[in-house]
Design an enzyme around this catalytic site. Structure first.
Site, mmCIF file in Angstrom:
data_model
loop_
_atom_site.group_PDB
_atom_site.id
_atom_site.type_symbol
_atom_site.label_atom_id
_atom_site.label_comp_id
_atom_site.label_asym_id
_atom_site.label_seq_id
_atom_site.Cartn_x
_atom_site.Cartn_y
_atom_site.Cartn_z
ATOM 1 N N GLU A 179 -6.235 9.901 16.989
ATOM 2 C CA GLU A 179 -6.725 11.282 16.933
ATOM 3 C C GLU A 179 -7.566 11.503 15.669
ATOM 4 O OE1 GLU A 179 -3.567 10.405 17.650
ATOM 5 O OE2 GLU A 179 -3.659 10.880 19.782
ATOM 6 N N SER A 215 1.193 6.617 2.317
ATOM 7 C CA SER A 215 1.916 7.609 3.115
ATOM 8 C C SER A 215 3.195 8.085 2.435
ATOM 9 C CB SER A 215 2.288 7.009 4.471
ATOM 10 O OG SER A 215 1.146 6.533 5.116
ATOM 11 N N SER A 268 4.501 -1.164 4.340
ATOM 12 C CA SER A 268 4.588 -2.509 4.917
ATOM 13 C C SER A 268 4.891 -3.511 3.819
ATOM 14 C CB SER A 268 3.267 -2.887 5.591
ATOM 15 O OG SER A 268 3.028 -2.036 6.684
ATOM 16 N N GLN A 285 0.859 -1.190 0.000
ATOM 17 C CA GLN A 285 0.000 0.000 0.000
ATOM 18 C C GLN A 285 0.890 1.234 0.000
ATOM 19 O OE1 GLN A 285 -2.403 0.320 3.567
ATOM 20 N NE2 GLN A 285 -3.805 1.787 2.623
ATOM 21 N N GLY A 286 0.838 1.996 -1.072
ATOM 22 C CA GLY A 286 1.680 3.197 -1.173
ATOM 23 C C GLY A 286 0.863 4.460 -1.006
ATOM 24 N N GLU A 344 -10.437 -1.077 4.809
ATOM 25 C CA GLU A 344 -9.368 -1.264 5.790
ATOM 26 C C GLU A 344 -9.894 -1.106 7.216
ATOM 27 O OE1 GLU A 344 -5.901 1.239 5.236
ATOM 28 O OE2 GLU A 344 -4.723 -0.064 6.547
#
Ligand SMILES: Cc1cc2nc3c(=O)[nH]c(=O)nc-3n(C[C@H](O)[C@H](O)[C@H](O)COP(=O)(O)OP(=O)(O)OC[C@H]3O[C@@H](n4cnc5c(N)ncnc54)[C@H](O)[C@@H]3O)c2cc1C
Lengths: 337, 395
Positions: free
Chosen positions: B379, B132, B164, B129-130, B247
């Site tokens: 948050e 961030s 990851s 998963q790209g 997700e």
């Protein structure tokens, strides 16, 4: 698997909610604070006519023959609207207890009158030195490990003043004898306590939900620093955390109702989980509600304190969160490793 | 209201349970190594995925036409439960199976589905998963990796981070900026990139526990066919959010894991010496164990309520944030309780003979600390709950 209520159960809840919205306004609760008896026979009659008072009484005795699951949403509404009348004592605990342990004569004498709204019953279990609504026609008292069903002619009542003045508490002395004996079974006493704790948890969720809704509404309109205070992240996060607690408490409360209705082996523990979690969730809602209302919430005039005080009283009745945690710990460590 | 499994679901549970029992040896063989070591160790995990796939257990909720069984969410939950009970290995292709697969089914072209879904299922290709980037974490839409169109191709330049499985990835689904002039949520495109393409460089990042489970991925003039765009060009945010929905919500985190941790904590407290007796004699420990029981039980019940709604066809909404917030914070408390029961012994790491479970509690605790950060920090979840569930103003 279906962990939800039926449309009939929701419909009944909505009907009761509408009734209480009309009949149990904050003004009506204040009237209960101020009046001599603190009770409204008219409101009780209307609840009885809807079938709510006799909800757990068998059909053969004139009740609706429903169970704890049908009742739980209604107790939540009673908490939400701060109903002063003893629905918890009569319908969630007293009547089911008479049905379970009373003699045929006792049942035939009391259950039809309870279901019709003509008689109320309350309970004073071990661990609570005061009895709520002890002016009820029948008072079930736990003394020296036995349960007694006692009528007013054998009771001496001393009224006490609760901070939540809609609650009517009494010290009770009773002349007990073989003729008042209901049950000597520890299992029955425990069953009664479980029902009382689980029903209190349901009311707590209602009280907490109402405080959360009031506070969300308030922070959406109150402005400071030129913006609505609900847009401050410190405020948002408190309310998000409170919502998580209150909504999670519902899972525990609804399951406890189901476990009690089905007499499952984990019913006592389910009641303790519900009471502990709901007490903590309400405590948080109680704290944030006053904090986020600021000064106005600290006034006698604002209605918030009606909820704050009911919530606090319910947190402490039928075992506070710590008592139920001890009960759970004892159970965990009593079961073989 | 009832808590019984239907006949069909009970049969499914029995089938799954029997299958895991038959595969005890393979489970142990796989778990004897850590996939992060790479090479043969990683291949054991791939072999495990293939075994699941061949048994029809790889992606049970996928529709039959895509190689799944069209199983319900309840059955998925049953499978997760049995998976945990069987102590089965980590799923190395969960990003493909759980996130990209369902997204492609909704937004992918027929060619994309035909090309990728079977390979995801068979674990022929590992997905990353790209999302961030160094300067785009919680504020994902501020991402800067650029993709410029040249004919039938995009030329990609930029960097992803915290990826990851980056060292093992064959493909990466990624968000790139295709229109820098547009407002930040527009002008983003969802692109599938072959990680074996020229111009891609993966640099492992060592995590807090010393392992290298995530990586940085650098893109230098990487050429990607326009046919690899999922959804529409410049409308990648829509696709990206749909995937995040899978997700956070789709995979309601299984209660079985937490129940098992609690059981282990209780067991630990019964034998860990404390003063004259054991930890379980300490009223403070008992109180916290009871509270952990309450929290894990309430989690399980809340998941059952949510599953009931999903089974009726209700879409997982922003309430998924409540689920993620609850379990991630609870997991930290559970692992902290274990460490507190162990006391000074808790800090003994792998290889110390006196360490409990070869330092595993500490490792679990560290990993729990990541769970309040990934897939949206606590948050950020609270912001979502406040604004989208409670309707509080943004301003
Ligand atoms: C183990 C692990 C695996 C990961 N795997 C992947 C992966 O495979 N692919 C991928 O794309 N990403 C992955 N991530 C990245 C993860 O999604 C990000 O770390 C996460 O979104 C937070 O972004 P950040 O690290 O930039 O922190 P920041 O966004 O900089 O946040 C730092 C702190 O600021 C707070 N903060 C930020 N914005 C706000 C706000 N609006 N209100 C209140 N507080 C705020 C955060 O809550 C946090 O506490 C992984 C992360 C970890 C830890």
């Amino acid at each position: 698997m279906d962990f939800d209520f039926s449309s009939e159960q929701y419909l009944l809840r909505d009907t009761v909610r509408d009734l209480l919205r009309r009949e149990c306004t904050p003004g009506a609760v204040r009237a209960a604070w101020a009046s001599e008896s603190g009770r409204s026979p008219e409101r009780w009659r209307k609840l009885a006519d809807l079938g709510v008072v006799g909800l757990t009484v068998a059909e053969e005795h004139g009740g609706a023959g429903m169970d704890e699951v049908d009742l739980v949403l209604i107790l939540e509404e009673a908490g939400r609207s701060l109903l002063p009348e003893p629905l918890l004592e009569t319908t969630a605990v007293g009547a089911p207890l008479l049905a379970r342990s009373g003699s045929d004569t006792l049942r035939a004498e009391w259950l039809p009158r309870i279901a019709a709204g003509d008689a109320t019953v309350t309970v004073g279990l071990a661990g609570s030195p005061y009895v709520a609504d002890a002016t009820a026609d029948l008072v079930v008292l736990e003394r020296q490990g036995a349960l007694h069903a006692v009528t007013q002619d054998r009771l001496t009542l001393q009224p006490l003043r609760s901070v939540d003045r809609a609650r009517r508490l009494f010290s009770v002395t009773a002349e007990l004898g073989d003729d008042t004996l209901l049950s000597t079974s520890a299992a029955v006493a425990r069953w009664a306590f479980d029902h009382a704790a689980a029903a209190t948890a349901a009311e707590l969720v209602g009280v907490a939900g109402a405080m959360l809704d009031m506070t969300v509404a308030y922070v959406k309109q109150r402005e400071q620093f030129g913006r609505r205070i609900g847009s401050f992240q410190a405020v948002q996060h408190k309310l998000a955390e409170t919502l998580l607690l209150v909504d999670s408490a519902r899972s525990a409360v609804y399951y406890a109702a189901w476990a009690l209705a089905n007499d499952t082996p984990d019913a006592s523990i389910a009641a303790s989980v519900a009471k502990a979690y709901a007490s903590d969730a309400e405590r948080r809602a109680n704290a944030e509600a006053l904090q986020l209302h600021g000064g106005i919430g600290f006034t006698w005039e604002h209605d918030l304190h009606l909820w704050l005080k009911r919530g606090k009283a319910l947190e402490l009745q039928y075992g506070d969160a710590d008592l139920h945690r001890r009960r759970i710990a004892d159970w965990i460590y009593a079961t073989a490793g | 209201m009832n808590f019984e499994l239907s006949g069909e679901d009970a049969a499914f549970r029995d089938e799954v349970r029997a299958w895991f029992a038959d595969h005890r040896e393979q489970i142990e063989h796989t778990r004897a190594v850590d996939w992060e070591a790479g090479g043969e160790a990683f291949e054991r995990y791939r072999a495990w995925e293939r075994a699941l796939f061949e048994a029809g257990l790889g992606a049970v909720t996928w529709p039959v036409e895509y190689g799944g069984r069209g199983a319900s969410m309840v059955q998925q939950a049953i499978l997760n439960e049995e998976y945990t009970l069987a102590d089965a290995p980590n799923r190395i292709n969960r990003l493909g199976l759980g996130l990209l697969g369902p997204t492609l089914m909704v937004y992918g072209t027929p060619e994309q589905k035909a090309r990728h879904l079977p390979r995801i299922l068979a674990c022929d290709e590992i997905w990353c998963q790209g999302y961030s980037e160094p300067n785009a974490g919680s504020d994902l839409a501020s991402l800067r990796t650029r993709a410029v169109r040249e004919g039938d191709e995009f030329v990609v330049n930029g960097q992803k981070i915290w990826t990851s499985l980056g060292r093992f990835g064959d493909w990466i689904f990624t968000l790139v900026r295709t229109d820098p002039a547009a407002p930040k949520h527009k002008g983003i495109t969802f692109l599938l990139v072959d990680m074996h393409s020229p111009g891609i460089e993966v640099r492992p990042l060592i995590q807090i526990d010393g392992s290298a489970r995530f990586a940085e991925v650098f893109f230098t003039d990487v050429r990607v066919p326009v046919a690899n765009v999922v959804g529409r060009v410049d409308d990648g945010w829509t696709v990206a959010m749909a995937l995040l929905g899978f997700e956070r919500g789709g995979g309601l985190y299984g209660p079985a894991l937490f129940n098992r941790i609690l059981r282990d904590v209780v067991e630990l407290s019964r034998r860990e010496p404390r003063g004259e007796g054991v930890a379980a004699d300490d009223p403070d420990v008992r109180r916290r164990v009871a509270q952990s029981y309450i929290e894990t039980r309430v989690y399980e019940l809340t998941v059952q309520r949510a599953l009931t709604r999903l089974a009726r066809g209700e879409a997982p909404g922003p309430e998924a944030s409540l689920n993620k917030l609850y379990w991630s914070e609870m997991k930290v408390r559970l692992d902290e309780l274990a460490l507190d029961i162990l006391g000074p012994r808790a800090e003994l790491g792998p290889g110390s003979p006196q360490a409990e479970n070869d330092g595993g509690w500490y490792g679990d605790y560290l990993y729990a600390r990541a769970s309040t950060i990934f897939a949206g920090t606590s948050e950020v979840q609270k912001n979502i709950i406040a604004q989208r569930v409670l309707g509080l103003p943004r301003e």
